[in-house]
Design an enzyme around this catalytic site. Structure first.
Site, PDB file in Angstrom:
ATOM      1  N   ASP A 175       0.855  -1.184   0.000  1.00  0.00           N
ATOM      2  CA  ASP A 175       0.000   0.000   0.000  1.00  0.00           C
ATOM      3  C   ASP A 175       0.892   1.236   0.000  1.00  0.00           C
ATOM      4  OD1 ASP A 175      -2.281   1.828   0.789  1.00  0.00           O
ATOM      5  OD2 ASP A 175      -3.274  -0.104   1.074  1.00  0.00           O
ATOM      6  N   HIS A 206      -3.745   6.358   3.343  1.00  0.00           N
ATOM      7  CA  HIS A 206      -4.409   5.107   2.978  1.00  0.00           C
ATOM      8  C   HIS A 206      -3.738   3.897   3.618  1.00  0.00           C
ATOM      9  CE1 HIS A 206      -5.825   1.785   0.342  1.00  0.00           C
ATOM     10  NE2 HIS A 206      -6.934   2.507   0.302  1.00  0.00           N
ATOM     11  N   SER A 354     -11.426  -0.825   0.041  1.00  0.00           N
ATOM     12  CA  SER A 354     -10.088  -0.993   0.620  1.00  0.00           C
ATOM     13  C   SER A 354     -10.167  -1.443   2.068  1.00  0.00           C
ATOM     14  CB  SER A 354      -9.311   0.330   0.559  1.00  0.00           C
ATOM     15  OG  SER A 354      -8.826   0.604  -0.729  1.00  0.00           O
TER      16      SER A 354
END
Length: 429
Positions: A175, A206, A354
């Site tokens: 990620d 994120h 996600s």
């Protein structure tokens, strides 16, 4: 305890939502893959004796007399075809060296020109294969703040943690950067690596949010509790973040991170992202699956079939919305109104596939602690319940009954034990 936790997180959200600004890092404007299809990947065969890693091996070359010869071949290919050689990496799991080559500006404007370059290079006997650089994006909502959250109540985490916390299960989070100094993530990151050339490892929103959902510390008096709070994270930065946009990755950065995760014995790989079918990444996913590694992919609701890697055989596909799930094999997990960690020692609410994928990665860590190494048994033991109907009116057997699933593995009742109506299905694709 759960009520207090939910109230506390809501209070944190109210206090910080007005002042929170996403960390954009110190990434360069010349990231690999930006302006795709401006780059291609060229694979040259890597002889088996080449791979001789020591304990600190992270994908770089050690002592390889053939490297110079292959480098000369790559330079010659680039020169003949008017390309610029910009990077390389040994993909030891696949037996190839991967070279990144930039396409000249005139050809970038035409997909036909790029395709012709790829086709011509593919016919060269010295080349294993050639592909365009794929671009991948994190699967998150553009407006992730919500006033309340379903949180751990739906999955009964307090009860489940009495039998499993994912202790010492290795989860590779491929990620954007993770803030391992965050109060809820201190000690949770076993190692971190940066696979974005020319850029420092930086904490980003994120990756930090995904990490918190999987393995935030439990019982430390602050923040949230991860689904698997005793799991060990590999923070593999293969994506970067731009202001006002989702995290972005490409074939090369993801390939390096996947190669690293496999070589360093990850048991679960979380891919909260989606993009086009990609030969390099498909080969690496196959290598991971053949070793019993569980690969989790987030479904892209805007792409038929859910996008890659979620649609790839063997990958556990996860969505946050049953109505948008591509097939009945897609698992539905919490992905709306989720409080989690963000850079700057803060918390915020997030939404999107996600974060549903991160929940399932955490759940798999709980199950692996109960039955280490039995990945096929674990996948077959997932208990699903009927979710919302799709457009044809048929029920999707996809919503996870986590209590029943963990109870099956633990051999005893944990939560409500009300899963008499749940349907146990074989989740192998």
């Amino acid at each position: 305890m759960i009520k207090f936790w939910a109230f506390w997180v809501f209070a944190v959200h109210v206090a910080i939502s007005a002042c929170y600004a996403a960390d954009t890092g110190a990434a360069s404007a010349e990231r690999p893959g930006q302006g795709a299809p401006a780059q291609i990947l060229v694979m040259l065969h890597l002889p088996a004796p080449h791979f001789r890693p020591d304990n600190s091996y992270s994908g770089r070359y050690t002592d390889d007399s053939g490297r110079s010869a292959r480098r000369r071949i790559a330079e010659d290919l680039a020169r003949v075809h008017g390309l610029t050689l910009v990077g390389d990496w040994p993909m030891a799991m696949l037996g190839v060296d991967c070279y990144v080559m930039a396409v000249p500006a005139p050809a970038r404007a035409s997909r036909e020109s790029v395709a012709q370059i790829v086709d011509t290079l593919t016919k060269d006997a010295r080349v294993e294969w050639v592909q365009e650089m794929g671009v991948f994006h994190a699967q998150q909502s553009s407006d992730p703040l919500y006033p309340v959250q379903p949180g751990g109540k739906a999955w009964h985490l307090a009860e489940i943690h009495s039998v499993s916390t994912g202790r010492n299960i290795r989860v590779a989070v491929i990620d954007s950067g993770i803030e391992d100094t965050h109060p809820d993530l201190q000690g949770q990151v076993q190692l971190k690596e940066n696979f974005i050339d020319g850029n420092p490892y930086v904490p980003e929103s994120h990756g930090t949010a995904v990490a918190g959902i999987i393995a935030a510390r439990a019982g430390n008096g602050v923040g949230i509790a991860g689904v698997a709070p005793d799991a060990k994270l590999m923070a593999l930065r293969a994506c970067w973040e731009n202001p006002g946009k989702t995290a972005e990755c490409n074939s090369f950065t993801l390939g390096k991170a996947l190669n690293f995760a496999i070589l360093h014995n990850a048991q679960i790989i979380n891919l909260s992202l989606s993009g086009p079918p990609d030969r390099l990444l498909q080969r690496l996913v196959d290598a991971a699956l053949s070793r019993g590694i569980i690969v989790i992919g987030a479904v892209d609701p805007h792409v038929k079939g859910g996008g890659f890697p979620a649609s790839y055989p063997g990958v556990v596909a996860v969505s946050d919305d049953a109505a948008k799930a591509a097939t009945a094999q897609v698992l539905i997990a919490p992905g709306r109104d989720i409080p989690t960690t963000v850079p700057g020692a803060k918390w915020r609410f997030v939404s999107g596939p996600s974060y549903a994928a991160a929940h399932v990665s955490g759940m798999m860590a709980l199950l692996l602690e109960l039955h280490p190494g039995r990945t096929s048994h674990i996948r077959e033991g997932i208990v699903l319940t009927a979710a919302d109907g799709n457009d044809s009116g048929a029920a999707l057997l996809s919503s996870i009954d986590v209590c029943a699933t963990v109870a099956n593995q633990a051999g005893k009742c944990l939560c409500l034990c009300s899963s008499a109506h749940a349907l146990k299905v074989n989740h192998n694709p």
